[in-house]
Design an enzyme around this catalytic site. Structure first.
Site, PDB file in Angstrom:
ATOM      1  N   CYS A   2       0.830  -1.210   0.000  1.00 48.05           N
ATOM      2  CA  CYS A   2       0.000   0.000   0.000  1.00 48.05           C
ATOM      3  C   CYS A   2       0.865   1.260   0.000  1.00 48.05           C
ATOM      4  CB  CYS A   2      -0.874   0.022   1.246  1.00 48.05           C
ATOM      5  SG  CYS A   2      -1.839  -1.468   1.447  1.00 48.05           S
ATOM      6  N   ARG A  27       2.192   1.004  -5.945  1.00 48.88           N
ATOM      7  CA  ARG A  27       2.292   0.143  -4.767  1.00 48.88           C
ATOM      8  C   ARG A  27       1.009  -0.649  -4.508  1.00 48.88           C
ATOM      9  NH1 ARG A  27       6.526   1.770  -1.409  1.00 48.88           N
ATOM     10  NH2 ARG A  27       5.476   0.808   0.359  1.00 48.88           N
ATOM     11  N   TRP A  75      -3.293  -2.158  -1.552  1.00 55.40           N
ATOM     12  CA  TRP A  75      -3.150  -3.497  -2.141  1.00 55.40           C
ATOM     13  C   TRP A  75      -3.718  -4.438  -1.095  1.00 55.40           C
ATOM     14  CZ3 TRP A  75      -0.221  -8.086  -1.271  1.00 55.40           C
ATOM     15  CH2 TRP A  75      -0.201  -8.961  -2.363  1.00 55.40           C
ATOM     16  N   ASN A 101       0.093   0.305   6.129  1.00 58.67           N
ATOM     17  CA  ASN A 101       0.747  -0.537   5.126  1.00 58.67           C
ATOM     18  C   ASN A 101       1.424  -1.678   5.865  1.00 58.67           C
ATOM     19  OD1 ASN A 101       2.275  -1.628   3.047  1.00 58.67           O
ATOM     20  ND2 ASN A 101       3.849  -0.044   3.182  1.00 58.67           N
ATOM     21  N   GLY A 102       0.971  -2.919   5.643  1.00 54.55           N
ATOM     22  CA  GLY A 102       1.574  -4.057   6.337  1.00 54.55           C
ATOM     23  C   GLY A 102       0.491  -4.935   6.937  1.00 54.55           C
ATOM     24  N   GLU A 493      11.288 -15.912 -17.568  1.00 52.62           N
ATOM     25  CA  GLU A 493      10.980 -14.478 -17.478  1.00 52.62           C
ATOM     26  C   GLU A 493      10.005 -14.066 -18.589  1.00 52.62           C
ATOM     27  OE1 GLU A 493      11.231 -12.328 -15.319  1.00 52.62           O
ATOM     28  OE2 GLU A 493      11.130 -10.397 -16.321  1.00 52.62           O
ATOM     29  N   LYS A 497       6.478 -12.342 -17.796  1.00 52.13           N
ATOM     30  CA  LYS A 497       6.061 -11.034 -18.347  1.00 52.13           C
ATOM     31  C   LYS A 497       4.718 -11.175 -19.033  1.00 52.13           C
ATOM     32  CE  LYS A 497       7.969  -8.694 -16.700  1.00 52.13           C
ATOM     33  NZ  LYS A 497       9.055  -8.942 -15.819  1.00 52.13           N
ATOM     34  N   GLU A 500       1.735 -11.866 -16.496  1.00 51.79           N
ATOM     35  CA  GLU A 500       1.355 -10.806 -15.553  1.00 51.79           C
ATOM     36  C   GLU A 500       0.697  -9.609 -16.223  1.00 51.79           C
ATOM     37  OE1 GLU A 500       4.539  -8.981 -13.258  1.00 51.79           O
ATOM     38  OE2 GLU A 500       5.927  -9.324 -14.895  1.00 51.79           O
ATOM     39  N   HIS A 516       9.805 -34.755 -21.101  1.00 51.93           N
ATOM     40  CA  HIS A 516       9.442 -35.481 -19.877  1.00 51.93           C
ATOM     41  C   HIS A 516       8.037 -35.096 -19.377  1.00 51.93           C
ATOM     42  CE1 HIS A 516      13.473 -37.049 -19.744  1.00 51.93           C
ATOM     43  NE2 HIS A 516      13.955 -35.823 -19.832  1.00 51.93           N
ATOM     44  N   LYS A 615       3.786  -3.193  -7.032  1.00 52.10           N
ATOM     45  CA  LYS A 615       5.185  -3.075  -7.433  1.00 52.10           C
ATOM     46  C   LYS A 615       6.130  -3.722  -6.436  1.00 52.10           C
ATOM     47  CE  LYS A 615       8.510  -1.748 -10.072  1.00 52.10           C
ATOM     48  NZ  LYS A 615       8.753  -2.685 -11.190  1.00 52.10           N
TER      49      LYS A 615
HETATM   50  C1  F6R Z   1       7.574  -9.199 -12.219  1.00 48.72           C
HETATM   51  C2  F6R Z   1       7.889  -8.478 -11.020  1.00 48.72           C
HETATM   52  C3  F6R Z   1       7.879  -9.210  -9.724  1.00 48.72           C
HETATM   53  C4  F6R Z   1       9.073  -8.764  -8.874  1.00 48.72           C
HETATM   54  C5  F6R Z   1       9.013  -9.421  -7.496  1.00 48.72           C
HETATM   55  C6  F6R Z   1      10.222  -9.084  -6.655  1.00 48.72           C
HETATM   56  O1  F6R Z   1       7.646  -8.366 -13.335  1.00 48.72           O
HETATM   57  O2  F6R Z   1       8.144  -7.311 -11.049  1.00 48.72           O
HETATM   58  O3  F6R Z   1       7.903 -10.590  -9.935  1.00 48.72           O
HETATM   59  O4  F6R Z   1      10.240  -9.122  -9.532  1.00 48.72           O
HETATM   60  O5  F6R Z   1       7.847  -9.021  -6.828  1.00 48.72           O
HETATM   61  O6  F6R Z   1      10.360  -7.709  -6.487  1.00 48.72           O
HETATM   62  P1  F6R Z   1      11.762  -7.057  -6.098  1.00 48.72           P
HETATM   63  O7  F6R Z   1      12.653  -7.253  -7.265  1.00 48.72           O
HETATM   64  O8  F6R Z   1      11.449  -5.633  -5.809  1.00 48.72           O
HETATM   65  O9  F6R Z   1      12.259  -7.811  -4.897  1.00 48.72           O
END
Ligand code: F6R
Length: 620
Positions: A2, A27, A75, A101-102, A493, A497, A500, A516, A615
């Site tokens: 948040c 956030r 969030w 937040n938390g 990755e 991408k 998400e 397999h 984020k």
């Molecule tokens: C995917 C993405 C998330 C972050 C993950 C870790 O695009 O952004 O999977 O990589 O939440 O976040 P950080 O790197 O801030 O620890």
């Protein structure tokens, strides 16, 4: 997680808080709310489900006048996104507003005690207990500040909290417990702002001719903001002296620079991100890695026995690439682990184990907890991180900053390639320092890296091929991404991408594992993305592609320019320039990001703020 914003000063608080919330929206964006103490001393609250702009829909009617207030963008953790669960939360008598937040780990127990004492609750959140706890303290005769501090002392868990009191039109309290969320504080010219992150402070930095002094709350600290100044104290009420840090506008500026989305802007910034990651760490004359900020002595480096790389999500994928690099060039046994699992294991960590955490935010709860465990067990700890002053950088023995600038798009892009660049430098540095890499090999590896910004720039110069491929593939509802060796994590990755930001089911798999099990999925309804640049495992991947084609699968491949062998077998191909193996992961990443971005656009998705995500994930 948040986002929290608070303002006290002489201007109308609403526009400042609203702007701060817009800047912190990355956030979380499940709901938003603002509470303002107006000129008559009344507390007024506006909330919306969904994004912050919902607060602005009827601007004139909604704006509340008053020069002190709090805002929140959520969030959701406890309780679904709804009007009732949106913050700020208020007490029984609508006098106290709280944003949070938390997670309050003991909220059920506290809630029961409060209900037994006659408090009634309207939401499903853990946050609401906080307002009632402050209220209870004030009913016992404590001042607002003391009641707020008492509330902090009753909580278990990791969180940042801020509160404002009706009638108290010149005071905001905030505190921080544990590592789940930061609080930054700026004060200038009779005004003060708090925020979960630096962008919320921009209005004061603007006023302060591009820069401002910022205080960062540590765990167990509280701050009281008034027009007269900012007072820091511990949770016993003892004053604390805090050294502020000078922060420039550039560090906090968030701007799309004409791009449709932050994600596209950040993809385009990747050549610069790679160059910034190398700055001062590569001596371009001797073509050696120098690392002036490396926290281990030569003897400690020589004594290392193994390296463990940890991270979550995209940062875990970077760690998986790092494992190859450290084994191959660093000459050390290396493992890559998901921090969310590692924190609950009982791994062997000796004094000669180097743990490298990777994280854009440096605030991911699982990564921070895993780091703390490593520290408690006596391991050496480095973080590769994009956020100065973050939890990760405070826990680690040393930080190798990405220097990518703020990444706003929820999907990580430029910080992924920055991580890969630093992991390359780290592996080369370890190999050279430990004598497993000779000077000329080191120089060749460095040469490869120094060409990377130009090669990435070339890949980004013409986006037409990515758009065209996206048009062909947007119709598929299932994707399987395949890669081998150092490219396998780029397949993971690529799948991450795509899923998400487009909400399409996508799986990343090591190509050699396909036979397999996953090969059973191959039919004409699934798209196979085969990453097959010219590297040491090219022939193996080529065989895997043929296995798919023999079963009528539709294959999109990423190939090295000039590849005539696989180009005829696959349905569509995107090309990257010929390059040495250690830089291929960064190059192959670009088409993955661009295709995911354009497919998401075609599916009309919210690219920068995909559903259910945030984020930085500062709760477990
Ligand atoms: C995917 C993405 C998330 C972050 C993950 C870790 O695009 O952004 O999977 O990589 O939440 O976040 P950080 O790197 O801030 O620890």
């Amino acid at each position: 997680m948040c986002g929290i914003v608070g303002y006290v000063g002489k201007q109308d608080a609403w526009p400042i808080i609203y702007e701060g919330l817009r800047r912190l929206e990355y956030r979380g964006y499940d709901s938003a709310g603002i509470a303002i103490v107006n000129g008559q001393g009344d507390l007024q609250v506006r909330k919306t489900v969904g994004k912050v702009h919902g607060l602005d829909e009827t601007t004139i009617a909604n704006q509340l006048q008053g020069s002190v207030g709090l805002g929140h963008t959520r969030w959701a953790t406890h309780g679904r996104p709804s009007h009732e669960n949106a913050h700020p939360h208020i007490d029984c008598q609508s006098r106290i507003a709280v944003v949070h937040n938390g997670i309050v780990e003991n909220y059920l127990e506290l809630k029961q005690q409060l209900i037994d004492a006659g408090h009634s609750f309207y939401s499903e959140t853990d946050t609401e207990v906080l307002t009632h706890l402050v209220e209870e303290g004030m009913e016992q005769g404590l001042s607002f500040q003391d009641a707020f501090r008492r509330m902090g002392n009753l909580l278990k868990g990791s969180q940042a909290i801020s509160a404002v009191l009706q009638g108290h039109d010149s005071e905001i309290c905030a505190l921080r417990l544990g590592h789940a969320g930061g609080i930054v504080v700026a004060h200038a010219d009779g005004q003060a702002i708090i925020g979960s992150d630096l962008p919320a402070l921009l209005p004061l930095l603007k006023a302060e001719s591009n820069a401002g002094q910022v205080g960062f709350l540590e765990t167990g600290e509280m701050v009281v903001l008034t027009t007269a100044g900012v007072q820091y104290q511990d949770l016993d009420g003892n004053p604390i002296e805090k050294e502020p840090r000078l922060v420039t506008q550039e560090e906090v500026l968030v701007d799309k620079a004409g791009y449709q989305h932050f994600m596209l802007k950040e993809i385009m910034e990747q050549p610069q991100a790679v160059a910034s990651a190398m700055r001062e760490r590569v001596n371009f004359e001797t073509r050696q890695v120098v690392f002036p900020d490396f926290p281990l002595t030569s003897q400690e480096i020589a004594d290392l026995e193994r390296v463990v790389l940890i991270g979550c999500g995209t940062s875990l994928n970077a760690a998986l690439v790092g494992r190859y690099l450290v084994e191959r060039y660093g000459g050390l046994p290396a493992e890559a682990e998901s921090a969310s699992e590692y924190r609950y294991r009982d791994p062997f960590i000796g004094p000669n184990t180097l743990v490298v955490s990777i994280g854009q935010s440096g605030e991911t709860a699982d990564t921070v907890a895993a780091m703390q465990m490593v520290k408690d067990k006596g391991g050496r700890l480095i973080t590769i991180c994009n956020t100065e002053g973050s939890q990760a950088s405070r826990i680690a023995d040393g930080s190798l900053y990405m220097r990518s600038g703020i990444e706003v798009g929820v999907a990580s892009t430029k910080t992924f390639v920055a991580s890969l660049t630093i992991l390359n430098l780290l592996a080369i540095f370890l190999g050279k320092s430990r004598g497993t890499l000779d000077i000329s090999t080191t120089q060749e590896l460095v040469d490869g890296l120094t060409k990377l910004p130009r090669l990435m720039g070339d890949l980004l110069a013409d986006i037409a091929p990515y758009k065209q491929v996206a048009h062909e593939y947007a119709k598929f509802d299932k994707f399987l991404f395949l890669g081998r060796g150092i490219i396998a994590p780029i397949a993971y990755e690529g799948a991450l991408k795509l899923k998400e930001i487009s909400y399409i089911h996508a799986e990343g798999y090591p190509a050699g594992e396909m036979k397999h099990g996953p090969i059973a999925l191959v039919d004409n309804a699934i798209a196979i993305v085969a990453l097959a640049p010219k590297d040491s495992l090219y022939d193996k991947v080529a065989n895997n592609v043929k296995e798919v084609k023999a079963r009528d699968g539709c294959v999109l491949s990423v190939l090295t320019e000039g590849d005539t062998q696989l180009a005829v077998d696959v349905d569509h191909a995107l090309y990257i320039p010929d390059a040495p193996e250690h830089v291929l992961p960064m190059l192959v990443t670009v088409p993955m990001q661009m295709v995911a971005y354009h497919i998401a656009l075609l599916r009309d998705r919210d690219v920068d703020q995909p559903r259910n995500l945030a984020k930085s994930v500062t709760v477990e």
